[in-house]
Enzyme design. Structure first.
Site, PDB file in Angstrom:
ATOM      1  CB  THR B   1      47.293  38.531  38.714  1.00  0.00           C
ATOM      2  OG1 THR B   1      46.075  38.647  39.446  1.00  0.00           O
ATOM      3  CG2 THR B   1      47.404  37.127  38.127  1.00  0.00           C
ATOM      4  NE  ARG B  29      37.404  37.552  43.094  1.00  0.00           N
ATOM      5  CZ  ARG B  29      38.450  37.805  42.298  1.00  0.00           C
ATOM      6  NH1 ARG B  29      39.664  37.676  42.776  1.00  0.00           N
ATOM      7  NH2 ARG B  29      38.270  38.174  41.047  1.00  0.00           N
ATOM      8  CB  VAL B  30      38.734  31.505  44.273  1.00  0.00           C
ATOM      9  CG1 VAL B  30      39.843  30.961  43.372  1.00  0.00           C
ATOM     10  CG2 VAL B  30      38.971  31.049  45.713  1.00  0.00           C
ATOM     11  CG  ASP B  32      41.385  34.672  36.049  1.00  0.00           C
ATOM     12  OD1 ASP B  32      41.422  35.514  36.963  1.00  0.00           O
ATOM     13  OD2 ASP B  32      42.176  34.691  35.098  1.00  0.00           O
ATOM     14  N   GLY B  53      43.506  40.117  35.435  1.00  0.00           N
ATOM     15  CA  GLY B  53      42.446  41.107  35.230  1.00  0.00           C
ATOM     16  C   GLY B  53      41.199  40.734  36.004  1.00  0.00           C
ATOM     17  N   GLY B  55      38.853  38.711  37.238  1.00  0.00           N
ATOM     18  CA  GLY B  55      38.781  37.257  37.375  1.00  0.00           C
ATOM     19  C   GLY B  55      37.437  36.673  37.028  1.00  0.00           C
TER      20      GLY B  55
END
Lengths: 175, 133
Positions: B1, B29-30, B32, B53, B55
Protein backbone atom coordinates in the site's frame (compact mmCIF):
# COMPACT_ATOMS: atom_id res chain seq x y z
CA UNK A 1 -1.39 28.37 11.56
CA UNK A 2 1.46 27.75 9.10
CA UNK A 3 1.11 29.33 5.64
CA UNK A 4 3.57 26.94 3.98
CA UNK A 5 2.76 23.51 2.56
CA UNK A 6 3.01 20.13 4.32
CA UNK A 7 3.38 16.80 2.57
CA UNK A 8 3.77 13.22 3.80
CA UNK A 9 4.01 9.95 1.85
CA UNK A 10 4.14 6.25 2.77
CA UNK A 11 5.21 3.15 0.88
CA UNK A 12 3.46 0.77 3.24
CA UNK A 13 3.94 -0.59 6.74
CA UNK A 14 4.89 -4.11 5.68
CA UNK A 15 8.57 -3.30 5.83
CA UNK A 16 11.20 -6.02 5.59
CA UNK A 17 12.36 -7.16 9.04
CA UNK A 18 15.53 -5.37 10.09
CA UNK A 19 17.52 -8.57 9.71
CA UNK A 20 16.50 -8.92 6.03
CA UNK A 21 17.00 -5.28 5.05
CA UNK A 22 20.36 -4.96 3.29
CA UNK A 23 22.14 -1.63 3.22
CA UNK A 24 21.74 -1.57 -0.54
CA UNK A 25 18.00 -2.17 -0.27
CA UNK A 26 17.60 0.48 2.42
CA UNK A 27 19.54 3.00 0.32
CA UNK A 28 17.34 2.24 -2.71
CA UNK A 29 14.21 2.68 -0.60
CA UNK A 30 15.34 6.01 0.87
CA UNK A 31 16.30 7.25 -2.61
CA UNK A 32 12.88 6.29 -3.99
CA UNK A 33 11.05 8.01 -1.11
CA UNK A 34 13.21 11.12 -1.56
CA UNK A 35 12.62 11.23 -5.34
CA UNK A 36 8.86 10.77 -4.92
CA UNK A 37 8.60 13.36 -2.14
CA UNK A 38 10.14 15.83 -4.61
CA UNK A 39 7.28 15.16 -7.06
CA UNK A 40 4.71 16.49 -4.58
CA UNK A 41 6.96 19.30 -3.35
CA UNK A 42 7.39 20.64 -6.90
CA UNK A 43 3.61 20.98 -7.30
CA UNK A 44 3.10 22.59 -3.90
CA UNK A 45 6.09 24.96 -4.36
CA UNK A 46 4.48 26.45 -7.46
CA UNK A 47 1.22 26.98 -5.59
CA UNK A 48 -0.45 23.81 -6.82
CA UNK A 49 -3.33 22.19 -4.97
CA UNK A 50 -3.06 19.51 -2.30
CA UNK A 51 -5.29 17.35 -4.51
CA UNK A 52 -2.89 17.54 -7.47
CA UNK A 53 0.07 16.93 -5.16
CA UNK A 54 -1.34 13.70 -3.66
CA UNK A 55 -2.54 12.53 -7.08
CA UNK A 56 0.91 12.95 -8.70
CA UNK A 57 2.79 11.61 -5.67
CA UNK A 58 0.71 8.43 -5.42
CA UNK A 59 1.12 7.90 -9.18
CA UNK A 60 4.89 8.04 -8.66
CA UNK A 61 4.59 5.58 -5.75
CA UNK A 62 2.47 3.24 -7.93
CA UNK A 63 5.17 3.35 -10.63
CA UNK A 64 7.89 2.34 -8.14
CA UNK A 65 8.06 -1.51 -7.96
CA UNK A 66 9.61 -1.39 -4.48
CA UNK A 67 6.15 -0.65 -3.07
CA UNK A 68 2.93 -2.69 -3.11
CA UNK A 69 0.73 -0.75 -5.58
CA UNK A 70 0.48 -0.43 -9.34
CA UNK A 71 3.70 -1.85 -10.77
CA UNK A 72 4.99 -4.24 -8.11
CA UNK A 73 1.58 -4.91 -6.56
CA UNK A 74 1.22 -8.20 -4.67
CA UNK A 75 -0.59 -11.20 -6.11
CA UNK A 76 -3.90 -12.77 -5.10
CA UNK A 77 -3.77 -16.46 -4.26
CA UNK A 78 -4.91 -17.12 -7.86
CA UNK A 79 -1.76 -15.42 -9.17
CA UNK A 80 -3.66 -12.37 -10.43
CA UNK A 81 -3.62 -8.66 -9.50
CA UNK A 82 -6.55 -6.82 -7.94
CA UNK A 83 -5.82 -3.19 -7.10
CA UNK A 84 -7.73 -0.64 -5.02
CA UNK A 85 -7.27 3.13 -4.79
CA UNK A 86 -8.90 6.22 -3.38
CA UNK A 87 -8.57 10.02 -3.43
CA UNK A 88 -10.37 12.65 -1.35
CA UNK A 89 -10.47 16.47 -1.55
CA UNK A 90 -10.67 18.18 1.85
CA UNK A 91 -12.15 21.36 0.33
CA UNK A 92 -15.43 19.74 -0.66
CA UNK A 93 -15.13 16.22 0.74
CA UNK A 94 -15.49 15.00 -2.83
CA UNK A 95 -14.02 11.51 -3.15
CA UNK A 96 -13.40 8.80 -5.70
CA UNK A 97 -12.45 5.17 -5.06
CA UNK A 98 -12.03 1.96 -7.05
CA UNK A 99 -11.61 -1.64 -5.93
CA UNK A 100 -10.72 -4.95 -7.54
CA UNK A 101 -9.38 -3.52 -10.78
CA UNK A 102 -6.51 -4.61 -13.05
CA UNK A 103 -5.41 -2.73 -16.15
CA UNK A 104 -5.09 1.02 -15.57
CA UNK A 105 -1.42 1.83 -15.08
CA UNK A 106 -2.28 4.17 -12.22
CA UNK A 107 -5.33 3.04 -10.19
CA UNK A 108 -5.37 6.36 -8.30
CA UNK A 109 -6.07 8.15 -11.60
CA UNK A 110 -9.13 5.90 -12.08
CA UNK A 111 -10.27 6.85 -8.58
CA UNK A 112 -9.93 10.51 -9.52
CA UNK A 113 -11.92 9.91 -12.72
CA UNK A 114 -14.71 8.36 -10.64
CA UNK A 115 -14.66 11.49 -8.45
CA UNK A 116 -14.63 13.95 -11.35
CA UNK A 117 -16.60 12.20 -14.09
CA UNK A 118 -19.34 10.35 -12.19
CA UNK A 119 -21.76 11.13 -9.36
CA UNK A 120 -20.39 8.11 -7.45
CA UNK A 121 -17.73 7.67 -4.79
CA UNK A 122 -16.83 3.96 -4.95
CA UNK A 123 -16.87 1.81 -8.10
CA UNK A 124 -15.62 -1.78 -8.62
CA UNK A 125 -14.59 -4.12 -11.45
CA UNK A 126 -15.66 -3.59 -15.05
CA UNK A 127 -17.71 -0.47 -14.33
CA UNK A 128 -14.64 1.20 -12.88
CA UNK A 129 -12.60 0.12 -15.92
CA UNK A 130 -15.17 1.73 -18.21
CA UNK A 131 -14.70 5.03 -16.37
CA UNK A 132 -10.91 4.71 -16.86
CA UNK A 133 -11.31 4.07 -20.59
CA UNK A 134 -13.73 7.00 -20.98
CA UNK A 135 -11.09 9.20 -19.30
CA UNK A 136 -8.47 7.94 -21.78
CA UNK A 137 -6.25 6.66 -18.97
CA UNK A 138 -3.33 4.41 -20.00
CA UNK A 139 -3.77 0.65 -19.52
CA UNK A 140 -1.07 -1.99 -19.12
CA UNK A 141 -1.12 -5.78 -19.49
CA UNK A 142 -0.39 -8.20 -16.63
CA UNK A 143 3.35 -8.35 -17.39
CA UNK A 144 3.73 -4.67 -16.56
CA UNK A 145 2.57 -5.24 -12.97
CA UNK A 146 4.63 -8.42 -12.48
CA UNK A 147 7.77 -8.49 -10.30
CA UNK A 148 9.63 -11.70 -9.46
CA UNK A 149 9.91 -10.66 -5.84
CA UNK A 150 6.11 -10.49 -5.43
CA UNK A 151 5.69 -13.79 -7.32
CA UNK A 152 8.23 -15.42 -4.98
CA UNK A 153 6.37 -13.98 -1.97
CA UNK A 154 3.12 -15.52 -3.24
CA UNK A 155 4.72 -18.91 -3.86
CA UNK A 156 6.40 -18.99 -0.44
CA UNK A 157 3.19 -17.90 1.33
CA UNK A 158 1.15 -20.63 -0.41
CA UNK A 159 3.87 -23.21 0.30
CA UNK A 160 3.94 -22.29 4.01
CA UNK A 161 0.13 -22.37 4.13
CA UNK A 162 0.14 -25.86 2.59
CA UNK A 163 2.78 -27.01 5.06
CA UNK A 164 0.94 -25.42 7.97
CA UNK A 165 3.99 -23.33 8.84
CA UNK A 166 2.65 -19.88 7.91
CA UNK A 167 3.51 -17.65 10.86
CA UNK A 168 1.26 -14.86 11.94
CA UNK A 169 3.76 -12.15 11.01
CA UNK A 170 1.58 -9.04 10.82
CA UNK A 171 3.68 -7.52 8.05
CA UNK A 172 2.65 -10.48 5.87
CA UNK A 173 -0.94 -9.33 6.28
CA UNK A 174 0.16 -5.93 5.06
CA UNK A 175 1.14 -7.36 1.70
CA UNK B 1 0.00 0.00 0.00
CA UNK B 2 1.15 3.55 -0.78
CA UNK B 3 -0.31 6.92 0.09
CA UNK B 4 0.11 10.66 0.29
CA UNK B 5 -1.44 13.48 2.32
CA UNK B 6 -0.90 17.17 1.65
CA UNK B 7 -1.84 20.65 2.85
CA UNK B 8 -1.26 23.32 0.23
CA UNK B 9 -0.41 27.01 0.70
CA UNK B 10 -4.11 27.88 0.60
CA UNK B 11 -4.73 25.62 3.59
CA UNK B 12 -6.57 22.93 1.64
CA UNK B 13 -5.89 19.26 2.46
CA UNK B 14 -6.18 16.08 0.39
CA UNK B 15 -5.39 12.38 0.70
CA UNK B 16 -4.81 9.48 -1.71
CA UNK B 17 -4.08 5.76 -1.18
CA UNK B 18 -3.38 2.88 -3.59
CA UNK B 19 -2.70 -0.79 -2.97
CA UNK B 20 -2.25 -4.29 -4.32
CA UNK B 21 -3.74 -5.56 -1.04
CA UNK B 22 -2.34 -8.58 0.82
CA UNK B 23 -0.07 -11.28 -0.60
CA UNK B 24 -2.13 -14.43 -1.42
CA UNK B 25 -5.42 -12.67 -0.67
CA UNK B 26 -8.67 -14.25 -1.87
CA UNK B 27 -10.00 -12.86 -5.13
CA UNK B 28 -12.57 -10.17 -4.31
CA UNK B 29 -11.06 -9.24 -0.91
CA UNK B 30 -10.96 -5.45 -0.42
CA UNK B 31 -9.12 -3.79 2.48
CA UNK B 32 -9.40 -0.31 3.98
CA UNK B 33 -7.60 1.71 1.28
CA UNK B 34 -10.60 2.52 -0.97
CA UNK B 35 -13.04 2.90 1.93
CA UNK B 36 -13.57 6.55 2.86
CA UNK B 37 -13.19 7.00 6.61
CA UNK B 38 -11.22 3.79 7.06
CA UNK B 39 -7.99 3.98 5.06
CA UNK B 40 -8.44 7.36 3.38
CA UNK B 41 -10.04 10.63 4.48
CA UNK B 42 -9.73 14.41 3.95
CA UNK B 43 -11.59 17.39 5.39
CA UNK B 44 -10.35 20.98 5.58
CA UNK B 45 -12.00 21.18 8.99
CA UNK B 46 -9.50 18.80 10.54
CA UNK B 47 -7.06 16.62 8.59
CA UNK B 48 -6.16 14.28 5.74
CA UNK B 49 -5.23 10.64 6.43
CA UNK B 50 -3.81 7.69 4.42
CA UNK B 51 -3.38 4.35 6.19
CA UNK B 52 -1.46 1.10 5.59
CA UNK B 53 -1.49 -2.26 7.33
CA UNK B 54 -4.07 -4.77 8.50
CA UNK B 55 -6.96 -3.65 6.30
CA UNK B 56 -9.66 -5.55 8.21
CA UNK B 57 -8.65 -3.92 11.51
CA UNK B 58 -8.59 -0.43 9.96
CA UNK B 59 -12.07 -1.05 8.53
CA UNK B 60 -13.50 -2.21 11.86
CA UNK B 61 -12.11 0.83 13.66
CA UNK B 62 -12.98 3.34 10.92
CA UNK B 63 -9.50 4.63 11.65
CA UNK B 64 -9.31 7.72 9.44
CA UNK B 65 -12.71 9.05 10.45
CA UNK B 66 -12.02 8.31 14.12
CA UNK B 67 -9.02 10.67 13.97
CA UNK B 68 -11.17 13.38 12.35
CA UNK B 69 -13.88 12.88 15.00
CA UNK B 70 -11.47 13.17 17.95
CA UNK B 71 -10.11 16.42 16.56
CA UNK B 72 -13.56 17.84 15.72
CA UNK B 73 -15.52 16.67 18.76
CA UNK B 74 -12.95 16.21 21.52
CA UNK B 75 -10.61 19.03 20.50
CA UNK B 76 -7.63 16.67 20.24
CA UNK B 77 -4.61 17.81 18.25
CA UNK B 78 -3.59 15.79 15.19
CA UNK B 79 -0.77 13.76 16.76
CA UNK B 80 -2.72 12.93 19.92
CA UNK B 81 -5.69 11.73 17.86
CA UNK B 82 -3.59 9.78 15.34
CA UNK B 83 -1.38 8.12 17.93
CA UNK B 84 -4.33 7.29 20.15
CA UNK B 85 -6.05 5.38 17.36
CA UNK B 86 -2.96 3.58 16.04
CA UNK B 87 -0.93 2.89 19.17
CA UNK B 88 -3.85 2.24 21.55
CA UNK B 89 -7.00 1.19 19.68
CA UNK B 90 -5.43 -0.66 16.75
CA UNK B 91 -3.09 -2.56 19.04
CA UNK B 92 -5.96 -3.37 21.41
CA UNK B 93 -7.79 -5.36 18.70
CA UNK B 94 -4.62 -7.10 17.51
CA UNK B 95 -4.30 -4.99 14.36
CA UNK B 96 -1.02 -3.66 13.05
CA UNK B 97 0.09 -0.98 10.64
CA UNK B 98 0.43 2.76 10.48
CA UNK B 99 -0.74 5.94 8.82
CA UNK B 100 0.31 9.37 7.64
CA UNK B 101 -1.77 12.41 8.51
CA UNK B 102 -1.58 16.14 7.93
CA UNK B 103 -3.63 18.68 9.85
CA UNK B 104 -5.38 21.75 8.50
CA UNK B 105 -2.75 23.70 10.49
CA UNK B 106 0.09 21.93 8.62
CA UNK B 107 1.06 19.55 11.42
CA UNK B 108 2.24 16.08 10.34
CA UNK B 109 1.82 12.78 12.27
CA UNK B 110 3.28 9.40 11.19
CA UNK B 111 2.40 6.78 13.84
CA UNK B 112 2.76 3.00 13.38
CA UNK B 113 2.63 0.02 15.79
CA UNK B 114 4.65 -2.48 13.73
CA UNK B 115 8.36 -2.85 12.90
CA UNK B 116 8.46 0.02 10.45
CA UNK B 117 6.76 2.07 7.76
CA UNK B 118 8.32 3.40 4.55
CA UNK B 119 7.68 7.11 4.89
CA UNK B 120 8.73 10.60 3.88
CA UNK B 121 7.70 14.06 5.03
CA UNK B 122 8.27 17.67 4.05
CA UNK B 123 7.17 20.92 5.69
CA UNK B 124 7.92 24.09 3.74
CA UNK B 125 10.80 25.96 5.31
CA UNK B 126 11.02 23.33 8.02
CA UNK B 127 11.71 19.62 8.45
CA UNK B 128 12.15 17.11 5.60
CA UNK B 129 13.17 13.44 5.70
CA UNK B 130 12.62 9.78 4.89
CA UNK B 131 12.63 6.77 7.24
CA UNK B 132 11.96 3.03 7.35
CA UNK B 133 12.03 1.80 10.96
Amino acid sequence: MSTGFSLAIHGGAGVLPTADMTQERAARTHAALDRILAVGEAILLRGGSALDAVDATVCALEDEPLFNAGRGAVFTRAGTHEMDACIMDGRTRAAGAVAGIMGPRNPVRTARAVMEATPHVLMIGDGALEVARAADLPFEDADYFFTQERRDALDSTLAMEAAGTLDDDPSRRHG
Amino acid sequence: TVGAVARDRDGNVAAATSTGGMTAKRAGRVGDSPVIGAGTFASNATCAVSATGDGEAFLRLSVAHEIDARMRLAGADLDTAARGVVIDDLTAIGGSGGLIAVGADGAISLPFNCEGMYRGWSREGDDRGTAIY
